[in-house]
Scaffold this active site. Sequence first.
Site, PDB file in Angstrom:
ATOM      1  CG  ASP A  15      -5.501 -89.702 -41.573  1.00 25.57           C
ATOM      2  OD1 ASP A  15      -6.287 -88.659 -41.444  1.00 25.57           O
ATOM      3  OD2 ASP A  15      -6.310 -90.895 -41.557  1.00 25.57           O
ATOM      4  NE  ARG A  60      -8.987 -89.173 -42.266  1.00 18.60           N
ATOM      5  CZ  ARG A  60      -9.588 -90.261 -42.880  1.00 18.60           C
ATOM      6  NH1 ARG A  60     -10.667 -90.457 -43.490  1.00 18.60           N
ATOM      7  NH2 ARG A  60      -8.775 -91.415 -42.642  1.00 18.60           N
TER       8      ARG A  60
END
Length: 272
Positions: free
Chosen positions: A196, A198
């Site tokens: 991830d 982000r």
Amino acid sequence: MFTYIDPTIRQRLTAQGTLFQIDRDGVRIDPEMSPAHGATISILGPIPLPLQLFDTQVDVEWYACVRNTELGKIEELADDLRAENAQQSFATLASFMAVNSVLVIGDPKTWNNPLVRVHSCCMTGDVFGSGRCECGPQMRTALQRIQADEQGGLLIYMSGHEGRGIGLWAKAATYLLQDAGENTYQANRSLGLPDDSRDFSDAAVLLKFFADGKPFLLLTNNPKKVDDLGALGLGNITRVKHVTGVTDSNRGYLTAKQDWGHKLDAEDIGSE
Ligand SMILES: [Zn+2]
């Protein structure tokens, strides 16, 4: 007309208050201050947007938001292109700029604990309606829940978050790897990419501005999202479970998310 093509448009929108800047603490910057000190994000809006959501029309105020460092770079390059009379290349420039959106429902002045969704862009789910993930139903149901709430709230659409931050091209590759037996996280690792990647820093700044320091309810099953926003200075977040759009096509994907740490119960996912 792009604000970076014609500086007089920028001045006009600034004078109207529909183009403004906020600093990293989410505080609106006085346009008289020049140069705008500490300006982090430029915002265009509010822009009324009538959304057709399921069978009702929902009126939202749309704000388009862009990071100033990115916009500054684009404006610099635009000046160069203008000097060379190469305006036809503006379109290429613009396509590199990540523009996030904020959709506001209701009157922020009346909020004391509004519903918030920070939604990561998903071309296949949000736009095409793919059932490989549950992003499309999550986005629409979030807007529906915010609309149904008497205070309302907001949805922040993170355009740079495609494929949990790896982009659409790499995501397409991970789909092919998943079809060969890997789960959504293993496929990222096979490509040498993080599970991830982000970055929620822009979302945090936007939340500071739009929620104005008030506590809010965050529609998510992902405790890491709450932790990330908390680490960026947003303390008063209550996570609200947001399960929807579970199908046979995405049950395996949701199980992988559950194993990874998403707060999903067995009955949320069900079985084939
Ligand atoms: Zn998706």
